[in-house]
Design a protein around this motif. Structure first.
Motif, PDB file in Angstrom:
ATOM      1  N   TRP A 128       1.735 -53.342  -3.610  1.00  0.00           N
ATOM      2  CA  TRP A 128       0.745 -53.503  -4.536  1.00  0.00           C
ATOM      3  C   TRP A 128       1.230 -53.249  -6.070  1.00  0.00           C
ATOM      4  O   TRP A 128       1.178 -53.927  -6.941  1.00  0.00           O
ATOM      5  CB  TRP A 128      -0.561 -52.811  -4.190  1.00  0.00           C
ATOM      6  N   LEU A 129       1.908 -52.052  -6.177  1.00  0.00           N
ATOM      7  CA  LEU A 129       2.439 -51.507  -7.361  1.00  0.00           C
ATOM      8  C   LEU A 129       3.523 -52.607  -7.931  1.00  0.00           C
ATOM      9  O   LEU A 129       3.681 -52.658  -9.007  1.00  0.00           O
ATOM     10  CB  LEU A 129       2.761 -50.129  -7.362  1.00  0.00           C
ATOM     11  N   LEU A 170      -0.039 -47.726   5.372  1.00  0.00           N
ATOM     12  CA  LEU A 170      -0.728 -47.768   4.348  1.00  0.00           C
ATOM     13  C   LEU A 170      -0.076 -47.630   3.060  1.00  0.00           C
ATOM     14  O   LEU A 170      -0.169 -48.225   1.831  1.00  0.00           O
ATOM     15  CB  LEU A 170      -2.002 -46.541   4.099  1.00  0.00           C
ATOM     16  N   LEU A 171       1.000 -46.621   2.842  1.00  0.00           N
ATOM     17  CA  LEU A 171       1.688 -46.211   1.655  1.00  0.00           C
ATOM     18  C   LEU A 171       2.663 -47.537   1.284  1.00  0.00           C
ATOM     19  O   LEU A 171       2.799 -47.652   0.217  1.00  0.00           O
ATOM     20  CB  LEU A 171       2.606 -45.070   2.072  1.00  0.00           C
ATOM     21  N   VAL A 194       0.737 -49.985  -0.484  1.00  0.00           N
ATOM     22  CA  VAL A 194       0.089 -49.273  -1.858  1.00  0.00           C
ATOM     23  C   VAL A 194       1.435 -49.498  -2.734  1.00  0.00           C
ATOM     24  O   VAL A 194       1.521 -50.301  -3.719  1.00  0.00           O
ATOM     25  CB  VAL A 194       0.013 -47.966  -1.913  1.00  0.00           C
TER      26      VAL A 194
END
Length: 549
Positions: free
Chosen positions: A252-253, A245-246, A249
């Motif tokens: 995505w950033l 999950l991290l 993220v």
């Protein structure tokens, strides 16, 4: 004579890049024993080697634009040579990870993009097509003889000599590189450090999470890490889920950062609008899937052959040889078909062929991989790979304007190595996880083995990690724990059956991904523009290097 000299230098470098990974894969059990590590440790080394290249390939291409391709090529050769020498002298897994997975990988991210760029700079028109054809032939040759050469060296001498030879070759390449012509470097190129950290960090988190799934579990914690005796499993969920999950993220950033840089007039590390080009998306997706499949096969098959069946590195290389032969022959056939059939037809045919070959390999597992079906399956997988390799590089380069070819070359390398790292991590982890559960089930299901002996055997293996052992070693474990010969034989047979099931399940993951890749390849073009006599756009290219393959 410079025209021939340059392509020889580049071709030798290409050969080394391809050879490197094949040697490590066929020598996996020998290297593990030599360094005092396990198969899981070698899985990490192979995965992180590909991950290093995937994470920094775009940066390597940008550095080539900034400092000049020839200079980047030379610096990369120096770094790669240092990494090869460090690998050859590795006393343990830690040094191998530094020398091979990190240093060699960082050298490769400078050398690989520079090879394609310098070929395009030094040759035009038909000469350029010839140059890339030579690089493609060298790639196929290295893929064909790499497993055999690695097997011979490992069986009769040492795997370390291959890396010593690579060091010597890169020194020779460095001295000869003065013959390479280059164009002026682009002083306007800028590299955003935050983008580099975000892209590398996001990919590393995801791949590391997948690697640890075989030990920590995907969602339900199995053997999570501990701090002070307390298991790390927040809210009863495996750390793997948090890492994945991290990682998503962070990636995505990274995309958000690239768009912000572009909107503000600064240079992004990756122009995300390129992914709006449908043929390019299909081409890059094809790259990821084909290298996932090859890397998975080149990990789980050698592990099964060497650890489960007791084959040496040379016998492993011979078993893999049909795949390499199919790759070479059908790369040539695919290039010949280019003028007669559409890229979509040939590439989709390659994906279907790879999937069918994988099914044949799965069907042959119960025969200890000795049957003609296994050899045929490996040949068919290689044939499909060759058809894809003959088309996808051309598809990707032809999908964009000339000014974007350098960036697309970096994207190709990124998706190729990302596929390789995921192939080794995902299929390898499925394989090892199934082996672990299969061994535990084999012990627990043996009726005439006392419960205390069952627990002792399982505890002994758990202390050593995932049980990468043969059926004979499983029998010995039971006997050493005080079990009867009948119990030992029952455990051995049940574990042998679970090994077959584990390999079949890991290979089915490969088959599933190849089928999905076929569904997403509908945007491959039916026609690719022919190069003009002075066309400066790279319209033909070699199959990208096979890492973990």
């Amino acid at each position: 004579m410079r025209s021939w000299s340059v392509i020889i230098i580049l071709a030798v470098s290409q050969f080394v890049m391809v050879l490197d990974s094949t040697v490590m894969n066929v020598s996996i059990s020998v290297v593990a024993d030599d360094l005092g590590t396990s198969i899981t440790g070698m899985q990490a080394a192979i995965t992180f080697y590909a991950l290093t290249m995937a994470a920094f390939m775009l940066t390597g291409g940008k550095l080539g634009d900034l400092m000049g391709r020839a200079r980047a090529f030379k610096i990369g050769a120096v770094i790669y040579g240092i990494g090869s020498l460090t690998t050859a002298l590795s006393p343990n897994l830690t040094v191998l990870l530094i020398g091979w997975s990190l240093v060699e990988g960082l050298g490769a991210v400078l050398v690989i993009p520079a090879i394609a760029s310098l070929a395009a700079i030094n040759y035009t028109g038909k000469a350029r097509v010839t140059a890339f054809s030579i690089l493609g032939a060298v790639t196929g040759l290295a893929a064909a003889i790499g497993p055999l050469l690695g097997g011979v060296m490992t069986t009769y001498l040492s795997w370390r000599y291959v890396f010593v030879a690579e060091t010597v070759v890169m020194v020779a390449v460095l001295f000869a590189a003065k013959l390479i012509h280059d164009v002026p470097r682009d002083r306007n190129v800028r590299i955003d450090p935050l983008s580099v950290v975000a892209s590398a960090g996001g990919l590393a988190l995801i791949v590391y999470g997948v690697l640890q799934s075989k030990t920590w579990g995907w969602l339900k914690p199995q053997h999570p890490p501990e701090i002070g005796g307390d298991q790390i499993a927040p809210l009863g969920v495996s750390p793997v889920a948090y890492l994945l999950l991290l990682g998503v993220v962070v990636l995505w950033l990274f995309v958000v950062r690239q768009r912000a840089l572009a909107d503000s007039g600064r240079q992004p590390l990756l122009r995300v609008e390129l992914f709006r080009i449908a043929p390019l998306r299909s081409g890059l997706g094809g790259f990821l899937a084909q290298y996932f499949a090859i890397a998975a096969l080149f990990f789980v098959v050698p592990v099964y052959l060497q650890t489960m069946l007791g084959r040496d590195a040379l016998q492993t290389g011979v078993k893999i040889l049909p795949l390499s032969v199919g790759l070479v022959l059908f790369s040539i056939l695919g290039s010949w078909l280019t003028a007669r059939r559409s890229a979509r037809f040939i590439a989709r045919g390659g994906q279907i062929t790879m999937a069918l070959g994988t099914l044949l390999v799965i069907a042959s597992v119960g025969t200890d991989l000795r049957s003609a079906v296994f050899a045929a399956g490996m040949f068919v997988v290689g044939a499909g790979f060759g058809l894809l390799a003959s088309q996808l590089g051309n598809v990707n380069m032809s999908a964009v304007e000339e000014k974007d070819t350098s960036e697309v070359g970096g994207l190709q390398g990124t998706f190729q190595n990302l596929g390789s790292s995921f192939g080794t991590a995902v299929a390898g982890s499925v394989f090892l996880l199934m082996l672990s559960s299969g061994f535990v089930s084999a012990v627990n299901d043996t009726e005439n083995l006392p419960a205390a002996d069952q627990q002792q055997i399982i505890s002994t293996v758990d202390a050593a990690g995932v049980p990468i052992i043969s059926a004979d070693e499983a029998r010995t474990l039971v006997l050493d724990a005080g079990g009867s010969p009948e119990s030992a034989q029952a455990v051995s047979q049940a574990y042998a059956d679970s090994q077959i099931a584990a390999l079949q399940q890991a290979l089915f993951v490969v088959f599933g991904l190849l089928v999905l890749a076929l569904l997403f390849s509908r945007h491959l073009p039916s026609r690719i523009p022919e190069p003009g006599p002075d066309d400066r756009t790279v319209t033909s290219g070699p199959p990208a290097t096979t890492n973990g393959s």
